[in-house]
Enzyme design. Structure first.
Site, short mmCIF file in Angstrom:
data_model
loop_
_atom_site.label_atom_id
_atom_site.label_comp_id
_atom_site.label_asym_id
_atom_site.label_seq_id
_atom_site.Cartn_x
_atom_site.Cartn_y
_atom_site.Cartn_z
N ASP A 117 -5.67 10.06 10.04
CA ASP A 117 -4.38 9.48 10.39
C ASP A 117 -3.85 9.95 11.74
OD1 ASP A 117 -3.65 7.70 8.23
OD2 ASP A 117 -3.77 9.49 6.98
N GLU A 129 0.86 -1.18 0.00
CA GLU A 129 0.00 0.00 0.00
C GLU A 129 0.89 1.23 0.00
OE1 GLU A 129 -3.22 -0.38 2.88
OE2 GLU A 129 -3.06 1.78 3.23
#
Lengths: 404, 274
Positions: B60, B49
């Site tokens: 995040d 990824e």
């Protein structure tokens, strides 16, 4: 036969939370079910007379509404043109229009059974208003504030602490308002079950832009009645400062279908071509941030740029999606005013009207000062004085070279 | 068959779950990212990824936030990241690459142009954190035309009523965000996974990858017992961040340390079902 309803600009957003191409709900999947839950809860509350009565009760007895409409006579004479009225939302409890929205949202939070309040703040006005209503309703409250803003807005940080809020400095990114909003969204995604996020401006994922606008529309609704009572007619121009745009949409919305020229004033900072401003409509382009599609200050690669304004309340690289729409269809004219012009307007207002305005409405006032002299004395300008300047005296003193 | 489908078919044959390590593109520079991508492919990564940095990564945690800032300082752009993918693809044809990012840089690049260029560079799938199903109609046709899998996030808050609409138009695999929270914080327990994964299996035949908070080989092994792949991001980023030199670059020893972690994680998922 039923006649089709007239095409009103006041029916937006659509069922997808869109104002034309703007708005929507661009959030991570974790938050999506919460956004939908909030939309349903707000939809119910909105149509419930009991909710409306409760909202009105707190606005009247706690906030001190209706706020007066003031004919600024000395200023009008000095400018020598159009008649200037101030809608005096700076007289609200906590000193700005922000409290209108906070009352509405905390009543909704209570209805939804949420037990914890979070909010972001830039200058600290929305943080103070949120901490205030959280204290009033006895709910724990966490306020995210960029560490740069914590430093430059110490009095408001202390106010929030006195009101029992937990103020958490955010040091990620540029450590200002947009980063505080990122951090509040991170908190919300972590504490989905008990937390209500009180967004302070008419932006964010649907239903926030519509909800904040509805709660702030009390400004325009009152002002419309007051100016008709005073002048026997609608104003020619209604004008307000625009950062995220909650005070402006609150003033404009009840006038959208009227023949009133509406002007939103963005912060031009050091100048529109200086690279240091907060004028997302004048110099930005459409994109997606903080849950909505709108005009944003961004670089060629879609990275968000830092905004600048002497007014911390306008210091944001985006704008509410309804303003983006009203800009695109040309219903509202958006102009920009620099730090220096706002500071001059600030001082003029102090001396001619005995009102120390916040730096945010000082931007609107700077544009009034520019256009009023060019208009004849039978024209009427309505300006939203959305906050008082107590919080700004340190900033202004620094600019004037005075030490407090 | 797409690279992603072929990979999961192979994993099924081998009777094990896959490992999906994460690289934030251009963190702290392009050369390091390329070394990590090729190294991971050689050290047991089944899919990789690639994070596309954004100034405002709302989902995040601190590790990926800092990685994104380092990457942007190093000049990461959408075009630059696609160039990185192209260079990796010149030597590695089999390992699928999935881009993960936020919508605005993609919009700014141009949604259709992005799909065309990403496919040409060798991207296999895309995860767009802030693009829920309600807002994705505009992008789906160009992704389909260019055979890029749209990998959807499913969260613990995604209820059963909502699941089918989330999984509609999802392809490649389903990414299960195993916790309510941001990346790199808490880890879902075995009990939670045992409860949550079957709920998704009941409505889709797509493979399920689990991410957010998977850090150690032991945790990856727990995930591998219930899901089809484990995504590990923040732990690898932390390993690299602690090994950056004074100039902010990653010496070979640091890259080796990250790759050693990837090997350990790979053997973790491999042992899980033995």
């Amino acid at each position: 036969m039923t006649k089709p309803l007239p095409n009103s600009l006041r029916n937006l957003p659509d069922q997808h939370g869109r104002f034309g191409d703007f708005g929507g709900r661009f959030v991570a999947e974790t938050l999506m079910p919460l956004i939908l839950e909030l939309e349903t809860a707000y939809g119910k509350a909105r149509n419930d007379p009991e909710f409306f009565d409760e909202f009105q009760y707190y606005l009247k007895h706690y906030v001190g509404r209706p706020s007066p409409l003031w004919l600024a006579e000395r200023l009008t004479r000095k400018l020598g043109g159009a008649k200037v009225y101030f809608k005096r939302d700076e007289l609200n409890h906590t000193g700005a229009h922000k409290i209108n929205n906070c009352i509405g949202q905390i009543l909704l939070a209570k209805r939804m059974g949420k037990s914890r309040i979070i909010a972001e703040t830039g200058a600290g006005q929305h943080g103070v208003a949120t901490a205030t209503v959280a204290a009033l309703f006895g709910l724990p409250c966490v306020i995210y504030m960029g560490s740069v803003d914590v430093e430059r807005q110490q009095p408001n940080v202390f106010r929030m602490k006195l009101l029992g809020a937990d103020v958490r400095p955010v040091s990620s990114g540029a450590a200002t308002l947009k980063d505080a909003m990122n951090e509040a969204l991170r908190d919300w995604v972590t504490n989905v079950h008990d937390t209500f996020y009180i967004i302070g401006t008419a932006a964010g994922p649907h239903p926030y832009p519509a909800m904040v606008r509805d709660f702030q529309s009390v400004i325009g609704t009152e002002a419309r009645e007051q100016i008709i009572a005073a002048e026997g007619r609608l104003p020619d121009i209604a004008i307000a400062a625009v950062g995220g745009g909650s005070n402006a949409i609150g003033l404009f919305h009840p006038f959208l279908d009227d023949p009133v020229h509406l002007i939103g004033v963005e912060a031009a900072g050091h100048g529109l071509d200086s690279g240091q401003h907060a004028a997302s409509l004048s110099r930005g382009r459409p994109g997606v941030l903080h849950g909505n599609k709108t005009y944003l200050l961004q670089d060629a690669d879609g990275q968000i740029m830092e905004a600048h304004s002497i007014s911390a309340g306008l210091d944001y690289p985006g704008i509410g999606p309804e303003h983006a729409y009203l800009h695109d269809i040309g219903r509202v004219q958006y102009v920009a005013v620099t730090d220096n012009q706002a500071l001059e307007a600030f001082q003029l207002c102090c001396r001619t009207e005995g009102i120390i305005p916040a730096l945010e409405p000082s931007h609107a006032l700077a544009h009034v000062i520019k256009i009023a002299p060019e208009l004849s004395d039978n024209k009427v300008i309505l300006m939203n004085m959305c906050g008082r300047g107590d919080k700004d005296i340190f900033t202004v003193a620094k600019y004037l070279g005075e030490k407090l | 068959m797409s690279r992603i489908a072929a990979t999961f078919a192979r994993l099924k044959q081998e009777g094990r779950a896959g490992l999906i390590p994460f690289v934030e593109a251009f963190d702290p520079d392009r050369a390091t990212s390329l070394a990590l991508l090729t190294g991971m492919a050689d050290h047991g990564a089944d899919i990789i990824e690639i994070g596309m940095p954004f100034t405002d990564p709302m989902a995040d945690g601190p590790s990926i936030q800092r990685a994104g800032r380092r990457a942007l300082r190093a000049g990461a752009t959408v075009a630059g990241i696609l160039g990185l993918v192209r260079e990796f693809r010149a030597t590695y044809d089999a390992v699928p690459l999935v881009l993960m990012g936020y919508l605005n840089p993609i919009l700014s690049y141009g949604a259709d142009r992005f799909a065309v260029d990403a496919a040409a560079a060798g991207v296999d799938g895309i995860i767009i954190v802030d693009m829920p199903p309600e807002e994705s109609d505009f992008l789906i046709p160009s992704l389909m035309r260019n055979k890029i899998d749209l990998i959807r996030l499913v969260a613990p808050t995604t209820n059963d009523a909502r699941l089918p609409s989330v999984l509609k138009n999802c392809s490649g695999f389903v990414y299960y965000v195993s916790i309510t929270g941001i990346t790199g914080t808490r880890t879902a327990s075995a009990e939670e996974l045992a409860r949550d994964i079957p709920r998704i299996r009941a409505v889709t035949n797509l493979p399920i990858a689990v991410g957010f908070g998977v850090r150690s080989p032991g945790q990856a092994a727990v995930v591998a017992r219930y899901a089809d792949a484990a995504v590990v991001a923040s732990a690898l980023i932390d390993r690299m961040a602690e090994g950056l030199n004074q100039a902010g670059h990653a010496p070979q020893s640091t890259i080796n340390a990250v790759l050693a972690d990837v090997s350990a994680l790979a053997s973790g998922v491999r042992k899980a079902r033995l």
